[in-house]
Every structure is written in structure tokens, then in C-alpha cells.
Write a protein that holds these residues in place. Structure first.
Motif, PDB file in Angstrom:
ATOM      1  N   THR A  37      -1.105   0.424  -6.779  1.00  0.00           N
ATOM      2  CA  THR A  37      -2.013   0.986  -5.788  1.00  0.00           C
ATOM      3  C   THR A  37      -2.270   2.464  -6.050  1.00  0.00           C
ATOM      4  O   THR A  37      -3.400   2.946  -5.935  1.00  0.00           O
ATOM      5  N   GLU A  38      -1.222   3.191  -6.400  1.00  0.00           N
ATOM      6  CA  GLU A  38      -1.340   4.629  -6.598  1.00  0.00           C
ATOM      7  C   GLU A  38      -1.992   4.991  -7.930  1.00  0.00           C
ATOM      8  O   GLU A  38      -2.777   5.944  -8.007  1.00  0.00           O
ATOM      9  N   ARG A  39      -1.687   4.249  -8.983  1.00  0.00           N
ATOM     10  CA  ARG A  39      -2.088   4.664 -10.326  1.00  0.00           C
ATOM     11  C   ARG A  39      -3.138   3.758 -10.980  1.00  0.00           C
ATOM     12  O   ARG A  39      -3.680   4.102 -12.018  1.00  0.00           O
ATOM     13  N   HIS A 107     -11.557  -8.915   6.897  1.00  0.00           N
ATOM     14  CA  HIS A 107     -11.769  -8.616   5.475  1.00  0.00           C
ATOM     15  C   HIS A 107     -12.020  -7.121   5.276  1.00  0.00           C
ATOM     16  O   HIS A 107     -11.472  -6.506   4.352  1.00  0.00           O
ATOM     17  N   LEU A 108     -12.817  -6.543   6.149  1.00  0.00           N
ATOM     18  CA  LEU A 108     -13.079  -5.102   6.059  1.00  0.00           C
ATOM     19  C   LEU A 108     -11.798  -4.298   6.279  1.00  0.00           C
ATOM     20  O   LEU A 108     -11.553  -3.304   5.585  1.00  0.00           O
ATOM     21  N   TYR A 109     -10.994  -4.709   7.233  1.00  0.00           N
ATOM     22  CA  TYR A 109      -9.724  -4.019   7.473  1.00  0.00           C
ATOM     23  C   TYR A 109      -8.797  -4.129   6.262  1.00  0.00           C
ATOM     24  O   TYR A 109      -8.072  -3.186   5.932  1.00  0.00           O
ATOM     25  N   SER A 110      -8.801  -5.279   5.590  1.00  0.00           N
ATOM     26  CA  SER A 110      -7.937  -5.452   4.412  1.00  0.00           C
ATOM     27  C   SER A 110      -8.360  -4.505   3.292  1.00  0.00           C
ATOM     28  O   SER A 110      -7.511  -3.960   2.573  1.00  0.00           O
ATOM     29  N   ILE A 111      -9.663  -4.289   3.133  1.00  0.00           N
ATOM     30  CA  ILE A 111     -10.157  -3.364   2.114  1.00  0.00           C
ATOM     31  C   ILE A 111      -9.770  -1.937   2.470  1.00  0.00           C
ATOM     32  O   ILE A 111      -9.358  -1.152   1.606  1.00  0.00           O
ATOM     33  N   ARG A 112      -9.889  -1.583   3.760  1.00  0.00           N
ATOM     34  CA  ARG A 112      -9.524  -0.232   4.178  1.00  0.00           C
ATOM     35  C   ARG A 112      -8.021   0.014   4.011  1.00  0.00           C
ATOM     36  O   ARG A 112      -7.616   1.101   3.604  1.00  0.00           O
ATOM     37  N   ARG A 113      -7.206  -0.989   4.325  1.00  0.00           N
ATOM     38  CA  ARG A 113      -5.750  -0.823   4.215  1.00  0.00           C
ATOM     39  C   ARG A 113      -5.290  -0.775   2.766  1.00  0.00           C
ATOM     40  O   ARG A 113      -4.350  -0.057   2.436  1.00  0.00           O
ATOM     41  N   GLU A 114      -5.913  -1.570   1.918  1.00  0.00           N
ATOM     42  CA  GLU A 114      -5.461  -1.698   0.530  1.00  0.00           C
ATOM     43  C   GLU A 114      -6.604  -1.485  -0.464  1.00  0.00           C
ATOM     44  O   GLU A 114      -6.980  -2.384  -1.215  1.00  0.00           O
ATOM     45  N   PRO A 115      -7.179  -0.280  -0.501  1.00  0.00           N
ATOM     46  CA  PRO A 115      -8.284  -0.047  -1.441  1.00  0.00           C
ATOM     47  C   PRO A 115      -7.853  -0.192  -2.896  1.00  0.00           C
ATOM     48  O   PRO A 115      -8.629  -0.644  -3.738  1.00  0.00           O
ATOM     49  N   GLY A 116      -6.616   0.189  -3.192  1.00  0.00           N
ATOM     50  CA  GLY A 116      -6.137   0.090  -4.569  1.00  0.00           C
ATOM     51  C   GLY A 116      -6.076  -1.348  -5.044  1.00  0.00           C
ATOM     52  O   GLY A 116      -6.528  -1.674  -6.151  1.00  0.00           O
ATOM     53  N   LEU A 117      -5.517  -2.241  -4.225  1.00  0.00           N
ATOM     54  CA  LEU A 117      -5.445  -3.651  -4.599  1.00  0.00           C
ATOM     55  C   LEU A 117      -6.836  -4.273  -4.645  1.00  0.00           C
ATOM     56  O   LEU A 117      -7.123  -5.103  -5.505  1.00  0.00           O
TER      57      LEU A 117
END
Length: 242
Positions: A37-39, A107-117
Motif C-alpha cells: 500500500t505504501e510503496r 465500493h466507493l468507500y473501499s477505494i477511499r480506504r484502500e487507494p493503494g490496493l
């Protein structure tokens, strides 16, 4: 100094080796999720994942074939989490519009929570030629198929037009979400999940919905009322005293 540190390092390694395999896999998966997620994928190092997980690097290769295999397992776990969480909440949602909005908003919340994934799925995994043969693809199908089920049920109930393609509606919704959130995933913009969920749900639902007065259930009830009124008139004709 080196000699003094050696026993401690040995004790740490032995302690790690005594951990149950399930615990080591869990720790590795959590650390990998953080590092990916970070890199991102290319800059993620197995050595850093091992350090964060508190295991030796060789332990990772004991449970995972390579870095890509580890990424795939992390993404699979993420999908399983979302499916389980959404399923528990979805069962309480009533009404087609509300159900569609629920899926879109989650689905939108999942993208906001985990943009890296999300970026890794869009850019790394989904673009691979073997993607459709993977379990990630199967999980994604299960994740998006709820829209198909909602639409088909509403068509069967006479709420939505019979010519509506449930698969096309699914593609429009998830493709639209991806397009509208891509700037956010590139760190070039933002989005309002609630407003976007409302707008997208309204647009899709209104294009599919049969007007309330034209729905079969409404027509059937109207026909029933007319029949009852006709019966009352016939009784009055047969027995004017009534």
C-alpha cells in the motif's frame, strides 16, 4: 559488540520459528499489505516485509512462491473481507434503489480506504493476460455480481424494464466508479462518496425504472378494483333495493 548481539538475534530467530504457521502467515500478510500500500508493487521489498512481520526473509518464501504470489494473496484476502462485511449489511437493505446505492457507496468507500490496493488491482493484476483465470478475477466477479442479482430481481418483479441487461448495468456502474475515482487514485483529485453514489444510482435507476403507474403490480391492483366495482354495480342492477 557483534558477539554480544549474536545470541539475541539467534533467540529472536528461534522464537519466530516456534510461532505457529498460521500466525506467521497472518503477520506476513499484514506486513505485505502495509508495504504494498505504501510503496506500490515495484518498490516493495521482501526484506522490508520480513522485517515488519518479525520473520526471517526465508520464511516468506516458505509460504509464498514470490512477491507476486504474496500480492495476489493480499488482494484475495481484501476481497474476502469486503464480501463478508458487505453481505452482513446488505441483508438489511430493502428496495431496489437503496440496494444499488448501497453497493455503489460501499465500493466507493473501499477505494477511499484502500487507494493503494485499488491501484494495484487496476494497474498490476487486472492488466495481466492470465487475470481471467485467477481467483482474484473470480472474487471480483462475486463482488460485482450483486448488482446483477439486484437488477434481475427488479426486472422479474416488474419494477425495471424487461429489456434491461443486468450485466451491462454492472459494467456501467463499476466502470463509471473507476473513471470518476481515477484522479483520486493518481493523487490528483478527490471525490465525495455519498454525492457520487446518489448521482450514479439516480442516473442508472431512472434509466431502467418503469413508471410506477405502469408497473404490472399496479395494473393488476387497478384491474382488481375495477372488477370489484363492476360486481357491486351488477348487484345493484339485480337488486335495486340495495
Amino acid at each position: 559488540m557483534g558477539k554480544a548481539g549474536a545470541p539475541e538475534k539467534t533467540r529472536t530467530r528461534r522464537h519466530a520459528n516456534r510461532l505457529p504457521a498460521e500466525k506467521r502467515i497472518s503477520d506476513i500478510m499484514l506486513a505485505a499489505r502495509q508495504v504494498f500500500t505504501e510503496r506500490g508493487y515495484d518498490d516493495a521489498l521482501i526484506s522490508e516485509i520480513a522485517e515488519r512481520a518479525g520473520v526471517v526473509e526465508g520464511s516468506i518464501y516458505r509460504f509464498f512462491t514470490n512477491k507476486r504470489d504474496l500480492l495476489v494473496k493480499v488482494v484475495e484476502s481484501w476481497y474476502e473481507e469486503m464480501l463478508e462485511e458487505d453481505s452482513a449489511q446488505f441483508s438489511a437493505v430493502r428496495g431496489t434503489w437503496n440496494q444499488i446505492r448501497f453497493v455503489v457507496l460501499q465500493h466507493l468507500y473501499s477505494i477511499r480506504r484502500e487507494p493503494g490496493l485499488s491501484r494495484l488491482v487496476f494497474q498490476k493484476l487486472r492488466s495481466e493476460p492470465t487475470y481471467r483465470a485467477t481467483r482474484v478475477f473470480q472474487l471480483n466477479q462475486a463482488y460485482t455480481h450483486r448488482i446483477v442479482d439486484i437488477v434481475r430481481a427488479a426486472v422479474a418483479a416488474g419494477e425495471l424494464r424487461p429489456d434491461v441487461s443486468a450485466g451491462l448495468v454492472r459494467d456501467l456502474i463499476f466502470g463509471g466508479v473507476e473513471h470518476r475515482t481515477w484522479a483520486f487514485l493518481r493523487n490528483e483529485g478527490d471525490f465525495d462518496p455519498v454525492a457520487l453514489a446518489d448521482d450514479l444510482t439516480n442516473m442508472v435507476y431512472r434509466a431502467m425504472a418503469i413508471p410506477a403507474e405502469d408497473r404490472p403490480d399496479r395494473l393488476e391492483k387497478a384491474a382488481e378494483r375495477l372488477e370489484k366495482a363492476a360486481e357491486r354495480l351488477e348487484r345493484l342492477v339485480d337488486d335495486p333495493a340495495r
